[in-house]
Design a protein around this motif. Structure first.
Motif, PDB file in Angstrom:
ATOM      1  N   GLN A   1      -1.521  13.956  -8.900  1.00 41.59           N
ATOM      2  CA  GLN A   1      -1.798  14.743  -9.120  1.00 41.59           C
ATOM      3  C   GLN A   1      -1.871  16.370  -8.116  1.00 41.59           C
ATOM      4  OE1 GLN A   1      -1.493  15.488 -12.054  1.00 41.59           O
ATOM      5  NE2 GLN A   1      -2.592  17.523 -12.188  1.00 41.59           N
ATOM      6  N   MET A   2      -1.706  17.236  -8.420  1.00 43.10           N
ATOM      7  CA  MET A   2      -1.861  18.230  -7.826  1.00 43.10           C
ATOM      8  C   MET A   2      -2.715  19.289  -8.564  1.00 43.10           C
ATOM      9  SD  MET A   2       0.669  17.652  -4.086  1.00 43.10           S
ATOM     10  CE  MET A   2       1.801  19.023  -5.610  1.00 43.10           C
ATOM     11  N   ASN A   3      -4.014  19.745  -7.935  1.00 42.16           N
ATOM     12  CA  ASN A   3      -4.404  20.861  -9.113  1.00 42.16           C
ATOM     13  C   ASN A   3      -4.913  21.428  -7.368  1.00 42.16           C
ATOM     14  OD1 ASN A   3      -4.346  19.097 -11.126  1.00 42.16           O
ATOM     15  ND2 ASN A   3      -6.404  18.447 -11.352  1.00 42.16           N
ATOM     16  N   SER A   4      -5.823  23.178  -7.935  1.00 41.47           N
ATOM     17  CA  SER A   4      -5.908  24.156  -7.555  1.00 41.47           C
ATOM     18  C   SER A   4      -5.303  24.250  -6.541  1.00 41.47           C
ATOM     19  CB  SER A   4      -7.663  23.558  -7.501  1.00 41.47           C
ATOM     20  OG  SER A   4      -8.435  24.057  -7.709  1.00 41.47           O
ATOM     21  N   LEU A   5      -3.854  24.686  -6.690  1.00 35.13           N
ATOM     22  CA  LEU A   5      -2.977  24.024  -5.479  1.00 35.13           C
ATOM     23  C   LEU A   5      -3.166  25.141  -4.649  1.00 35.13           C
ATOM     24  CD1 LEU A   5      -0.387  23.217  -6.945  1.00 35.13           C
ATOM     25  CD2 LEU A   5      -0.156  21.929  -5.264  1.00 35.13           C
TER      26      LEU A   5
ATOM     27  N   PHE B   1      -0.871  12.774   7.705  1.00 32.07           N
ATOM     28  CA  PHE B   1      -1.461  12.414   6.087  1.00 32.07           C
ATOM     29  C   PHE B   1      -2.179  12.605   5.107  1.00 32.07           C
ATOM     30  CE2 PHE B   1      -3.282   9.214   3.611  1.00 32.07           C
ATOM     31  CZ  PHE B   1      -4.396   8.582   2.858  1.00 32.07           C
ATOM     32  N   VAL B   2      -1.870  12.833   3.326  1.00 33.00           N
ATOM     33  CA  VAL B   2      -2.461  13.422   2.132  1.00 33.00           C
ATOM     34  C   VAL B   2      -3.397  12.444   1.394  1.00 33.00           C
ATOM     35  CG1 VAL B   2      -1.922  14.261  -0.167  1.00 33.00           C
ATOM     36  CG2 VAL B   2      -0.679  14.753   2.277  1.00 33.00           C
ATOM     37  N   ALA B   3      -3.136  11.145   1.477  1.00 25.57           N
ATOM     38  CA  ALA B   3      -3.437  10.341   0.729  1.00 25.57           C
ATOM     39  C   ALA B   3      -2.805   9.116   0.521  1.00 25.57           C
ATOM     40  CB  ALA B   3      -3.692  10.947  -1.011  1.00 25.57           C
TER      41      ALA B   3
ATOM     42  N   ASN C   1       0.995  -1.261  -0.257  1.00 21.02           N
ATOM     43  CA  ASN C   1      -0.243  -0.265   0.058  1.00 21.02           C
ATOM     44  C   ASN C   1       0.917   1.723  -0.062  1.00 21.02           C
ATOM     45  OD1 ASN C   1      -2.455  -1.645   0.070  1.00 21.02           O
ATOM     46  ND2 ASN C   1      -2.129  -1.495   2.428  1.00 21.02           N
ATOM     47  N   MET C   2       0.648   1.862  -0.211  1.00 20.07           N
ATOM     48  CA  MET C   2       1.320   3.701  -0.832  1.00 20.07           C
ATOM     49  C   MET C   2       0.557   5.259  -0.479  1.00 20.07           C
ATOM     50  SD  MET C   2       4.231   2.044  -1.969  1.00 20.07           S
ATOM     51  CE  MET C   2       4.678   3.503  -2.900  1.00 20.07           C
ATOM     52  N   GLY C   3       1.569   5.577   0.143  1.00 17.07           N
ATOM     53  CA  GLY C   3       0.521   6.405   0.519  1.00 17.07           C
ATOM     54  C   GLY C   3       1.619   7.814   0.261  1.00 17.07           C
ATOM     55  N   TRP C   4       0.550   8.966   0.266  1.00 21.57           N
ATOM     56  CA  TRP C   4       1.850  10.368   0.451  1.00 21.57           C
ATOM     57  C   TRP C   4       1.265  11.027   1.587  1.00 21.57           C
ATOM     58  CZ3 TRP C   4       5.051  11.668  -3.166  1.00 21.57           C
ATOM     59  CH2 TRP C   4       5.539  11.531  -4.607  1.00 21.57           C
ATOM     60  N   PHE C   5       2.614  11.592   2.660  1.00 18.30           N
ATOM     61  CA  PHE C   5       2.540  12.509   3.574  1.00 18.30           C
ATOM     62  C   PHE C   5       2.967  14.249   3.243  1.00 18.30           C
ATOM     63  CE2 PHE C   5       0.960   9.745   6.813  1.00 18.30           C
ATOM     64  CZ  PHE C   5       0.529   8.372   6.053  1.00 18.30           C
ATOM     65  N   ARG C   6       2.744  14.920   4.068  1.00 14.89           N
ATOM     66  CA  ARG C   6       3.523  15.887   4.046  1.00 14.89           C
ATOM     67  C   ARG C   6       3.592  16.728   5.303  1.00 14.89           C
ATOM     68  NH1 ARG C   6      -0.947  20.106   1.853  1.00 14.89           N
ATOM     69  NH2 ARG C   6      -2.519  20.175   3.700  1.00 14.89           N
TER      70      ARG C   6
ATOM     71  N   SER D   1      -9.128  17.732   3.717  1.00 15.95           N
ATOM     72  CA  SER D   1      -8.041  19.078   3.259  1.00 15.95           C
ATOM     73  C   SER D   1      -7.812  18.873   2.065  1.00 15.95           C
ATOM     74  CB  SER D   1      -6.699  19.366   4.097  1.00 15.95           C
ATOM     75  OG  SER D   1      -5.926  18.120   4.164  1.00 15.95           O
ATOM     76  N   VAL D   2      -7.507  17.852   1.157  1.00 15.09           N
ATOM     77  CA  VAL D   2      -6.955  17.518  -0.452  1.00 15.09           C
ATOM     78  C   VAL D   2      -8.018  17.791  -1.143  1.00 15.09           C
ATOM     79  CG1 VAL D   2      -4.656  17.507   0.295  1.00 15.09           C
ATOM     80  CG2 VAL D   2      -5.827  15.281   0.007  1.00 15.09           C
ATOM     81  N   LYS D   3      -9.173  17.242  -0.731  1.00 15.88           N
ATOM     82  CA  LYS D   3      -9.714  15.965  -1.473  1.00 15.88           C
ATOM     83  C   LYS D   3     -10.335  16.564  -2.296  1.00 15.88           C
ATOM     84  CE  LYS D   3     -12.000  12.980   1.410  1.00 15.88           C
ATOM     85  NZ  LYS D   3     -13.261  12.439   2.754  1.00 15.88           N
ATOM     86  N   GLY D   4     -11.074  15.999  -3.586  1.00 20.21           N
ATOM     87  CA  GLY D   4     -11.100  17.177  -4.268  1.00 20.21           C
ATOM     88  C   GLY D   4     -10.301  17.798  -5.322  1.00 20.21           C
ATOM     89  N   ARG D   5      -9.543  17.931  -4.844  1.00 20.86           N
ATOM     90  CA  ARG D   5      -8.658  19.141  -5.918  1.00 20.86           C
ATOM     91  C   ARG D   5      -7.394  17.651  -5.379  1.00 20.86           C
ATOM     92  NH1 ARG D   5      -5.206  22.902  -2.629  1.00 20.86           N
ATOM     93  NH2 ARG D   5      -5.786  21.156  -0.927  1.00 20.86           N
TER      94      ARG D   5
END
Length: 124
Positions: free
Chosen positions: A82-86, A47-49, A33-38, A63-67
């Motif tokens: 993929q990060m949109n509407s930063l 946690f991000v995703a 399982n893979m994750g992104w954190f910041r 905080s990032v859902k939908g973006r």
């Protein structure tokens, strides 16, 4: 053992987009399982995703859902963010992580392997 290397960070204006990549090497990437954190300066890692290895199920921080969108290409041993509407509050060092645990998790201590991080800076 899994080695993770992130790329794709940089400076972007608010409202812009970036795509982060995390290349994995070592043991079978497709079984993790893979994750992104910041982590922003002076703050804890958050946690991000995350994306599951079995069915590609995903989960996101509110905080990032939908973006933001997490995806993986097992043939290329790579996971993407993929990060949109930063927004300026998205500014942080972004880390890729791999978890051996069988279920999808948002907890950083349940991830076994980490990349070195890539800086994302969003200007207002």
């Amino acid at each position: 053992q899994v080695q993770l290397v992130e790329s794709g960070g940089g400076l972007v204006q608010a409202g812009g987009s970036l795509r982060l990549s995390c290349a994995a090497s070592g043991r079978t990437f497709s079984s993790y399982n893979m994750g992104w954190f910041r982590q922003a300066p002076g703050k804890e890692r958050e946690f991000v995703a995350a994306i599951g290895w079995r069915d590609g199920h995903t989960t996101y921080a509110d905080s990032v859902k939908g973006r933001f969108t997490i995806s993986r290409d097992n043939a290329k041993n790579t996971v993407y963010l993929q990060m949109n509407s930063l927004k300026p509050e998205d500014t942080a060092v972004y880390y890729c992580a791999a978890a051996e645990i069988s279920f999808l998790t948002t907890l950083p201590w349940e991830y076994n392997y980490w990349g070195q991080g890539t800086q994302v800076t969003v200007s207002s």
